[in-house]
Design a protein around this motif. Structure first.
Motif, PDB file in Angstrom:
ATOM      1  N   ARG A 140      46.673  28.952  36.545  1.00 54.41           N
ATOM      2  CA  ARG A 140      46.692  28.981  38.010  1.00 54.41           C
ATOM      3  C   ARG A 140      45.316  28.632  38.572  1.00 54.41           C
ATOM      4  N   ARG A 141      44.292  29.134  37.904  1.00 57.11           N
ATOM      5  CA  ARG A 141      42.933  28.857  38.373  1.00 57.11           C
ATOM      6  C   ARG A 141      42.577  27.389  38.200  1.00 57.11           C
ATOM      7  N   VAL A 147      47.796  31.988  56.457  1.00 60.58           N
ATOM      8  CA  VAL A 147      49.168  31.673  56.867  1.00 60.58           C
ATOM      9  C   VAL A 147      49.245  30.222  57.334  1.00 60.58           C
ATOM     10  N   GLY A 148      48.214  29.751  58.037  1.00 61.89           N
ATOM     11  CA  GLY A 148      48.214  28.362  58.467  1.00 61.89           C
ATOM     12  C   GLY A 148      48.198  27.395  57.305  1.00 61.89           C
ATOM     13  N   ALA A 149      47.495  27.746  56.223  1.00 58.12           N
ATOM     14  CA  ALA A 149      47.388  26.848  55.074  1.00 58.12           C
ATOM     15  C   ALA A 149      48.549  26.970  54.101  1.00 58.12           C
ATOM     16  N   LEU A 150      49.077  28.178  53.947  1.00 58.46           N
ATOM     17  CA  LEU A 150      50.076  28.429  52.904  1.00 58.46           C
ATOM     18  C   LEU A 150      51.468  28.715  53.434  1.00 58.46           C
ATOM     19  N   GLY A 151      51.601  28.955  54.734  1.00 59.83           N
ATOM     20  CA  GLY A 151      52.920  29.200  55.286  1.00 59.83           C
ATOM     21  C   GLY A 151      53.245  30.678  55.403  1.00 59.83           C
ATOM     22  N   GLU A 152      54.468  30.938  55.839  1.00 56.63           N
ATOM     23  CA  GLU A 152      54.900  32.316  56.095  1.00 56.63           C
ATOM     24  C   GLU A 152      54.957  33.166  54.832  1.00 56.63           C
ATOM     25  N   GLN A 153      55.075  32.530  53.690  1.00 54.38           N
ATOM     26  CA  GLN A 153      55.139  33.274  52.424  1.00 54.38           C
ATOM     27  C   GLN A 153      53.763  33.409  51.786  1.00 54.38           C
ATOM     28  N   THR A 201      50.924  36.498  43.719  1.00 54.76           N
ATOM     29  CA  THR A 201      51.277  35.949  42.401  1.00 54.76           C
ATOM     30  C   THR A 201      50.264  34.929  41.906  1.00 54.76           C
ATOM     31  N   ASP A 202      49.605  34.249  42.823  1.00 55.19           N
ATOM     32  CA  ASP A 202      48.612  33.237  42.444  1.00 55.19           C
ATOM     33  C   ASP A 202      47.405  33.373  43.373  1.00 55.19           C
ATOM     34  N   PRO A 203      46.497  34.290  43.061  1.00 53.85           N
ATOM     35  CA  PRO A 203      45.375  34.552  43.977  1.00 53.85           C
ATOM     36  C   PRO A 203      44.481  33.338  44.220  1.00 53.85           C
ATOM     37  N   TRP A 204      44.443  32.395  43.283  1.00 53.19           N
ATOM     38  CA  TRP A 204      43.571  31.239  43.463  1.00 53.19           C
ATOM     39  C   TRP A 204      44.079  30.282  44.542  1.00 53.19           C
ATOM     40  N   GLN A 205      45.287  30.534  45.044  1.00 53.32           N
ATOM     41  CA  GLN A 205      45.745  29.754  46.191  1.00 53.32           C
ATOM     42  C   GLN A 205      44.878  30.011  47.424  1.00 53.32           C
ATOM     43  N   LEU A 206      44.036  31.046  47.357  1.00 56.31           N
ATOM     44  CA  LEU A 206      43.104  31.305  48.449  1.00 56.31           C
ATOM     45  C   LEU A 206      42.158  30.122  48.663  1.00 56.31           C
ATOM     46  N   LEU A 207      41.984  29.285  47.629  1.00 57.03           N
ATOM     47  CA  LEU A 207      41.127  28.107  47.781  1.00 57.03           C
ATOM     48  C   LEU A 207      41.685  27.108  48.785  1.00 57.03           C
ATOM     49  N   ALA A 234      40.823  37.152  42.738  1.00 63.69           N
ATOM     50  CA  ALA A 234      41.806  37.196  41.649  1.00 63.69           C
ATOM     51  C   ALA A 234      41.538  38.356  40.700  1.00 63.69           C
ATOM     52  N   ARG A 235      40.256  38.594  40.384  1.00 65.81           N
ATOM     53  CA  ARG A 235      39.945  39.721  39.485  1.00 65.81           C
ATOM     54  C   ARG A 235      40.365  41.053  40.097  1.00 65.81           C
ATOM     55  N   ALA A 236      40.181  41.173  41.410  1.00 72.94           N
ATOM     56  CA  ALA A 236      40.563  42.433  42.057  1.00 72.94           C
ATOM     57  C   ALA A 236      42.070  42.651  42.016  1.00 72.94           C
ATOM     58  N   LEU A 237      42.827  41.575  42.081  1.00 71.70           N
ATOM     59  CA  LEU A 237      44.285  41.712  42.088  1.00 71.70           C
ATOM     60  C   LEU A 237      44.883  41.751  40.690  1.00 71.70           C
ATOM     61  N   LEU A 238      44.340  40.944  39.765  1.00 72.98           N
ATOM     62  CA  LEU A 238      44.957  40.795  38.451  1.00 72.98           C
ATOM     63  C   LEU A 238      44.257  41.582  37.350  1.00 72.98           C
ATOM     64  N   GLY A 239      43.021  41.991  37.588  1.00 78.47           N
ATOM     65  CA  GLY A 239      42.300  42.739  36.574  1.00 78.47           C
ATOM     66  C   GLY A 239      42.033  41.901  35.342  1.00 78.47           C
ATOM     67  N   ALA A 240      42.344  42.469  34.193  1.00 77.89           N
ATOM     68  CA  ALA A 240      42.064  41.793  32.927  1.00 77.89           C
ATOM     69  C   ALA A 240      43.017  40.651  32.645  1.00 77.89           C
TER      70      ALA A 240
END
Length: 785
Positions: free
Chosen positions: A273-274, A226-232, A239-245, A259-265
């Motif tokens: 996005r990656r 939340v500190g890095a990406l904000g309230e959203q 929608t973009d798991p690689w934002q975890l970086l 990302a694999r756990a959320l998006l699968g194949a």
């Protein structure tokens, strides 16, 4: 393992910056990263990787283990969940913002933290005193304004990012009148409290936790996310798991698994996005090493190492999406074709030489925050050069100067708006003489130092405590003259000491705060470790030769001065020390190094020199390992102030270092603790660190890294060089560490020939920046020839 407060981002328990371009293999590879350091050469200096350590840290800026051969990384504190990386000790050297930066307030710590954040936010804060609100970026002009417009055009989709290339522009026109001549009464410094972390809403935290659990990531990453990406952050991560970086300490392998756990194949190595997130991650890591930009080829190589099949396309897409900005350096633009060109001849009727080599064009990628800072800083420095009074007569003041070098500095400053002054510790008397002379002429002159220790030494040299401030105190308004009606600093002359510690964002804020007609003197020692943040402002100003330069001829006195003067030119000489000012203590292993260090601090130095233990500073190359700061601090605490550590690991009387913002290490002593937090005495200023910030921003301070110690001096210094420090030593590191003692220096020496080899053969690590060419392209009539 979470990194210690005050450790350098991207450093493996060392001061060495980490390589932002070539991530290491997962099994045991070392990554070069700073003084500055993170604190370090910071991105600023080199401290050795500890081969003995197997801990992996998550640096506040997102970097991991650093290699011992490079120099520079910021000393920011790691915050966030523990992640696994290389086998080197990756503890960082700077304070964390606890993954959530504090809300802006007019306090020293808050202002310093803001200065490391967004440049546009800081410009807004500088303009906030005006009657009407001003939009972010409104304070920029010239090339900086054009660049900001380009960034916004990319973000809005109006244009593609590849359409924009950096091209220098003339210096901006004056924007504000020079300050009035009358000097307001100086402000009294006000003690500041440590910043409180910005709270995230329970709803946002819960949404992020849900996504993290679904993706198999630790829930502890919720608050940093939340500190890095904000309230959203929850919706964005889904929608973009690689934002975890963007979360400090998260590595690409972990983001891929999430990302694999959320998006699968639906995800793969070439997912747009990656690749976009990887480009941003590579550039952020480069910033920890001190770079404000990277060669596009280096970025492509880093992407290829992360299984991106088409790095060229990935870079183009990242630029088009506004993740990075594209610049070109070198090479002339293609001239327009003339009739003569069409005929294949020049004006003299000769055919052009097809083999004539053209200057190669270098393509760079950079983050917008550093691009804006460099453009704004270059324009601001040119403005100062072009708007000051050139005919000032300070001849009488120069004639009364205490030394020839001081007289030269006074005469040069009288005729220039920007001056670069370089010299060692003894040369600090020359800026002090300049300030005193300017105040004698009725000017509002002030000196700003990097640390409170530097401020106290400057005020003693001037003889007027109100004229010396810290940079953070000056910008926050807690110290110095305050602001005029236009929001500019109400001064006529500002002398910045410890100029190598200026990063590009901090320097841009400072220059933006100076009125037209004000004079700026950047003074420092080019041989010390560089800034904790990205950039090499002082070195670029010197290299660009856009202003007069004064090189001090005042040598550092005594055996210690003779020793460090030799180190500055690559020579480790044996010096005559009849009073045992310099002592070498050979050791066989790390255990003996720790034992002899404690013996020196607790017994030998107090007995031989009457210097108490609390005035002796231990400096070592890293935080991890068998003789790093953690082990040394534990041993020194047991000997000097034993206790149970009932206040979050601390007891009253413990020496600590408080890191209120990235790149700042403030020594202090624990006084007490209560419901408010941990009460510290930092150089006579009471500081209260909230309970939730103690673990991330306070650590024991009997032993520091060289990056943390930069800009400060103690009566005695004990430099510890264990055997595993050899590969991380460099000339700037040795120069900085050996120069911290005023009366006595003990070297606990266990690296054999690695020490003279480092002094002779390992110079400062180069940083890729754009400031120098920008300065060279701007019109500066007073530039040195």
């Amino acid at each position: 393992m979470t990194a210690l407060p005050g450790e350098t981002p991207g450093t493996g328990g060392t001061d060495t910056p980490q390589d932002a371009v070539s991530p290491p293999d997962e099994a045991g590879a070392q990554e070069p990263t700073a003084d500055a350091d993170p604190a370090s050469d910071g991105a600023g200096a080199a401290e050795v990787v500890d081969p003995a350590s197997t801990e992996a840290a998550e640096p506040d800026a997102g970097a991991e283990a650093e290699a011992a051969s490079t120099e520079g990384a910021t000393e920011t504190e790691a915050a966030g969940a523990d992640t696994e990386g290389a086998s080197t000790d990756a503890d960082t050297e700077a304070a964390s913002t606890d993954a959530a930066s504090p809300a802006p307030e007019l306090s020293e710590a808050q202002a310093e933290l803001a200065a490391q954040r967004e440049l546009r936010e800081r410009i807004e804060q500088r303009k906030a005193a005006k009657a009407a609100p001003i939009a972010a970026g409104a304070g920029l002009s010239g090339t900086a304004a054009d660049l900001l417009a380009a960034v916004r055009a990319v973000e809005s989709g109006e244009k593609t990012g590849s359409a924009f290339f950096a091209s220098p522009a003339p210096a901006q026109a004056p924007r504000r009148p020079a300050p009035p001549a009358a000097a307001p009464p100086p402000r009294t410094p006000v003690p500041q409290a440590a910043p409180a972390p910005r709270s995230a809403s329970p709803e946002a935290l819960e949404a992020v936790r849900a996504v993290l659990v679904e993706g198999g990531a630790p829930e502890a990453l919720a608050r940093p996310a939340v500190g890095a990406l904000g309230e959203q952050a929850g919706e964005l991560l889904r929608t973009d798991p690689w934002q975890l970086l963007a979360v400090p300490g998260v590595r690409p392998e972990q983001a891929d698994g999430f990302a694999r756990a959320l998006l699968g194949a639906d995800c793969g190595p070439d997912d747009g996005r990656r690749t976009a997130a990887l480009v941003g991650w590579v550039l952020e890591r480069a910033a920890l090493q001190g770079h404000t930009a990277l060669d596009a080829g280096d970025v492509r190589a880093a992407l290829a190492e992360r299984a991106v099949s088409d790095p060229d396309a990935a870079v183009r897409e990242a630029v088009e999406e506004g993740v990075a900005l594209l610049f070109q350096e070198g090479g002339d633009e293609e001239p327009e074709e003339t009739e003569a060109d069409a005929d294949g001849t020049d004006e003299g009727g000769l055919a052009p030489d097809a083999d004539t080599p053209r200057e190669p064009v270098r393509v760079l990628l950079g983050l917008d925050r550093y691009a804006l800072a460099e453009e704004s800083l270059a324009d601001g420095l040119a403005r100062l050069v072009n708007t000051c009074e050139k005919a000032a007569d300070w001849a009488e003041a120069a004639a009364a100067a205490p030394s020839p070098s001081a007289a030269e500095l006074i005469r040069t400053t009288a005729a220039a708006g920007l001056v670069a002054h370089s010299g060692g510790e003894a040369a600090r008397a020359e800026p002090a003489a300049l300030i005193a002379a300017a105040r004698g002429l009725g000017l509002r002159a002030f000196g700003a130092a990097h640390s409170e220790d530097g401020r106290l030494r400057l005020s003693a040299a001037i003889g007027d405590p109100d004229t010396a401030v810290t940079l953070s105190g000056l910008l926050s308004g807690a110290q110095g003259p305050g602001r005029d009606e236009d929001g500019a600093l109400a001064l006529d002359l500002l002398v910045v000491l410890d100029a190598p510690q200026l990063d590009v964002e901090g320097a841009a804020v400072l220059v933006e705060a100076l009125a037209d007609g004000a004079r700026l003197v950047l003074s420092g020692d080019p041989g010390v470790l560089g800034s904790a943040g990205a950039g090499r402002v002082f070195a670029d100003v010197l290299a660009a030769r856009t202003c007069p330069q004064v090189v001090s001829r005042t040598p550092d006195p005594g055996p210690i001065g003779e020793l460090v003067s030799g180190i500055a030119i690559g020579e480790l000489n044996q010096v005559d020390a009849p009073g045992k000012e310099v002592v070498i203590v050979p050791v066989r292993d790390a255990g003996e190094a720790v034992h002899r260090t404690v013996q020196l601090v607790a017994d030998s130095v107090p007995r031989a020199f009457s210097i108490p233990a609390d005035e002796t500073q231990v400096i070592t190359v890293g935080h991890g390992g068998a003789a790093g700061t953690r082990v040394l601090n534990e041993a020194l605490k047991q000997r000097l102030n034993p206790g149970p550590g009932r206040f979050g690991g601390f007891d009253p009387g413990d020496r600590v270092v408080h890191v209120p913002a990235p790149g700042r290490a403030v020594p202090g002593v624990v006084r007490s603790a209560d419901a408010e937090g941990l009460h510290l005495d930092c150089g006579g200023v009471p500081v209260v660190v909230p309970q939730e910030r103690v673990e991330s921003s306070v650590r024991h301070g009997w032993a520091l890294s060289a990056h943390q110690a930069a800009g400060m001096r103690w009566p005695a210094a004990v430099v510890v060089l264990p055997g595993d420090a050899a590969q991380g030593l460099s000339r700037p590191w040795v120069y900085t560490a050996f120069g911290r003692g005023e009366r006595h220096l003990s070297v606990v020496h266990g690296v054999d020939q690695a020490l003279p080899r480092a002094v002779e053969q390992v110079p400062a690590q180069e940083r890729t920046t754009r400031l120098r060419p920008l300065l060279e392209a701007l019109p500066t009539p007073d530039a040195a020839s």
